[in-house]
Design a protein around this motif. Structure first.
Motif, mmCIF file in Angstrom:
data_model
loop_
_atom_site.group_PDB
_atom_site.id
_atom_site.type_symbol
_atom_site.label_atom_id
_atom_site.label_comp_id
_atom_site.label_asym_id
_atom_site.label_seq_id
_atom_site.Cartn_x
_atom_site.Cartn_y
_atom_site.Cartn_z
ATOM 1 N N ASP A 19 8.518 -62.482 93.229
ATOM 2 C CA ASP A 19 8.361 -62.314 94.669
ATOM 3 C C ASP A 19 9.679 -61.806 95.268
ATOM 4 O O ASP A 19 10.716 -62.451 95.161
ATOM 5 N N TYR A 20 9.634 -60.634 95.948
ATOM 6 C CA TYR A 20 10.862 -60.029 96.461
ATOM 7 C C TYR A 20 11.570 -60.924 97.469
ATOM 8 O O TYR A 20 12.794 -61.068 97.436
ATOM 9 N N GLU A 21 10.839 -61.519 98.398
ATOM 10 C CA GLU A 21 11.471 -62.361 99.414
ATOM 11 C C GLU A 21 12.171 -63.552 98.784
ATOM 12 O O GLU A 21 13.273 -63.943 99.198
ATOM 13 N N LYS A 22 11.558 -64.129 97.756
ATOM 14 C CA LYS A 22 12.173 -65.279 97.089
ATOM 15 C C LYS A 22 13.373 -64.858 96.240
ATOM 16 O O LYS A 22 14.326 -65.614 96.075
ATOM 17 N N ARG A 23 13.317 -63.645 95.716
ATOM 18 C CA ARG A 23 14.475 -63.117 94.971
ATOM 19 C C ARG A 23 15.653 -62.892 95.915
ATOM 20 O O ARG A 23 16.795 -63.278 95.617
ATOM 21 N N THR A 24 15.384 -62.302 97.067
ATOM 22 C CA THR A 24 16.438 -62.099 98.058
ATOM 23 C C THR A 24 17.010 -63.430 98.522
ATOM 24 O O THR A 24 18.227 -63.589 98.674
ATOM 25 N N ARG A 25 16.122 -64.416 98.730
ATOM 26 C CA ARG A 25 16.577 -65.741 99.149
ATOM 27 C C ARG A 25 17.476 -66.376 98.096
ATOM 28 O O ARG A 25 18.482 -67.019 98.424
ATOM 29 N N SER A 26 17.145 -66.182 96.819
ATOM 30 C CA SER A 26 17.967 -66.727 95.747
ATOM 31 C C SER A 26 19.387 -66.168 95.813
ATOM 32 O O SER A 26 20.374 -66.911 95.720
ATOM 33 N N TYR A 27 19.508 -64.850 95.982
ATOM 34 C CA TYR A 27 20.837 -64.246 96.110
ATOM 35 C C TYR A 27 21.570 -64.756 97.348
ATOM 36 O O TYR A 27 22.788 -64.970 97.326
ATOM 37 N N ARG A 28 20.824 -64.960 98.445
ATOM 38 C CA ARG A 28 21.450 -65.456 99.663
ATOM 39 C C ARG A 28 21.965 -66.874 99.479
ATOM 40 O O ARG A 28 23.094 -67.196 99.869
ATOM 41 N N TYR A 29 21.170 -67.731 98.854
ATOM 42 C CA TYR A 29 21.585 -69.110 98.618
ATOM 43 C C TYR A 29 22.849 -69.174 97.754
ATOM 44 O O TYR A 29 23.747 -69.981 98.023
ATOM 45 N N ILE A 30 22.906 -68.334 96.726
ATOM 46 C CA ILE A 30 24.079 -68.352 95.847
ATOM 47 C C ILE A 30 25.316 -67.861 96.592
ATOM 48 O O ILE A 30 26.393 -68.453 96.483
ATOM 49 N N ALA A 31 25.156 -66.796 97.383
ATOM 50 C CA ALA A 31 26.282 -66.292 98.176
ATOM 51 C C ALA A 31 26.792 -67.331 99.153
ATOM 52 O O ALA A 31 28.005 -67.544 99.301
ATOM 53 N N GLU A 32 25.862 -68.006 99.824
ATOM 54 C CA GLU A 32 26.258 -69.034 100.791
ATOM 55 C C GLU A 32 26.904 -70.231 100.104
ATOM 56 O O GLU A 32 27.873 -70.798 100.626
ATOM 57 N N ALA A 33 26.423 -70.591 98.935
ATOM 58 C CA ALA A 33 27.004 -71.724 98.213
ATOM 59 C C ALA A 33 28.463 -71.456 97.835
ATOM 60 O O ALA A 33 29.310 -72.351 97.892
ATOM 61 N N PHE A 34 28.754 -70.217 97.464
ATOM 62 C CA PHE A 34 30.129 -69.861 97.081
ATOM 63 C C PHE A 34 30.969 -69.436 98.287
ATOM 64 O O PHE A 34 32.179 -69.236 98.155
ATOM 65 N N GLY A 35 30.342 -69.272 99.443
ATOM 66 C CA GLY A 35 31.095 -68.905 100.630
ATOM 67 C C GLY A 35 31.677 -67.520 100.602
ATOM 68 O O GLY A 35 32.753 -67.275 101.174
#
Length: 331
Positions: free
Chosen positions: A314-330
């Motif tokens: 799912d594209y939206e969930k893939r994008t969300r995964s990248y967003r979550y990782i970026a936010e976690a690392f700041g």
């Protein structure tokens, strides 16, 4: 910690090639906004499941739809090609998008034997010449062809102020040793191999400084899937698990299956064992879990850059995964 993206442009079940490529560009734009450093696209041949058969073309298209993220190949399968022509392609990309182009190189064929035969038709190919091809490409990129070269004085055009960054890619110690001997940056395909991390250890241990790279520079491409809950992340990972089980068994699917298809598939005991082995080398869970696991791995391997692979249907969930990782690392 620098974070980057490796994109395979999987044709997801129920999606067209055009939709796949549009989503690849959209993902590059989104990860650029999120602060990712690089966006690399792969090279695969004879596979209905993978839309990226010509990374040079896709790189130019992505770079023209983004503005700051570095765009490159993960990678060019150099044995199929002339080093001179690859240099021309990437210098032209560099001229169009200054300071943003990477050229990652691989030794693997990137496809089944019949596709390799077609790519190399009427050519004499010797994989042992790969290190020489890399040296030739580096010389063409830097306008530094030695006087005793087979083609003395030959230059690759167009002229550029900057030089594309050259990386060697691999999942084994073979490519790592070549990168160390030639003094190039090394990108380790951790997500692909079942073996350990010996290749990275070899690279750091035997690195020889070169004219173009004075100290070892390495990154690892890792499979990371992030969601609100660990259970959801595990569910999203099922698509990739079935795809890889079939790939490693020589029965590649013509698409990346949906979670539903993967969940309903009747796995054999051997296939379930293969999946368990995969899980040990993947980073799947909540943002906090993924961040901590990735940080431990990067610290243990002395890395300051990780390249994230997220094969999510799912594209939206893939994008969300990248967003979550970026936010976690700041980032």
């Amino acid at each position: 910690m620098k974070l980057s993206v490796l994109e395979h442009s999987h044709v997801n079940e129920g999606r067209s090639v055009k939709q796949t490529l549009d989503e690849t560009v959209a993902l590059a734009q989104e990860t650029e906004k999120l602060g990712y450093t690089r966006f690399w696209v792969s090279e695969h041949h004879g596979s209905a499941a993978l839309a990226s058969s010509s990374p040079e073309i896709l790189i130019g298209h992505i770079a023209s739809h983004t503005s700051t993220i570095r765009v490159g190949s993960g990678g060019i399968m150099l044995a199929h090609y002339s080093s001179y022509k690859v240099a021309e392609n990437f210098k032209l990309l560099e001229a169009l998008h200054p300071g943003r182009i990477d050229v990652g190189l691989g030794r693997a064929p990137g496809g089944m034997p019949i596709a390799t035969k077609a790519l190399q038709e009427h050519k004499r190919v010797d994989i042992d010449l790969y290190p020489q091809q890399v040296m030739d490409l580096n010389a063409y990129l830097h306008d530094d062809n030695p006087a005793n070269h087979r083609f003395p004085g030959l230059r690759a055009f167009p002229q550029t102020e900057n030089v594309p960054e050259l990386w060697l890619l691999g999942s084994s110690d073979g490519s790592a040793n070549i990168a160390a001997q030639l003094g190039t940056p090394y990108a380790f395909a951790q997500f692909f191999g079942m073996a350990g991390d010996e290749a990275l250890h070899q690279y750091f241990a035997y690195f020889r400084p070169s004219e173009y790279c004075s100290k070892p520079v390495a990154l690892a491409a890792v499979m990371a899937i992030c969601a609100d809950t660990e259970e959801e992340a595990r569910q999203l990972a099922k698509s990739n698990e079935l795809y890889f089980v079939k790939l490693l068994s020589g029965q590649e699917l013509g698409y990346l299956p949906s979670v539903k298809t993967a969940s309903e598939y009747p796995y054999s005991p051997m296939e379930l064992q293969m999946i368990e082995q995969m899980k040990a080398r993947r980073f799947i869970g909540t943002p906090g879990q993924v961040k901590e696991a990735l940080k431990r791995y990067a610290d243990r391997m002395h890395l300051d850059e990780l390249m994230i692979v997220s094969h999510i249907h799912d594209y939206e969930k893939r994008t969300r995964s990248y967003r979550y990782i970026a936010e976690a690392f700041g980032i």
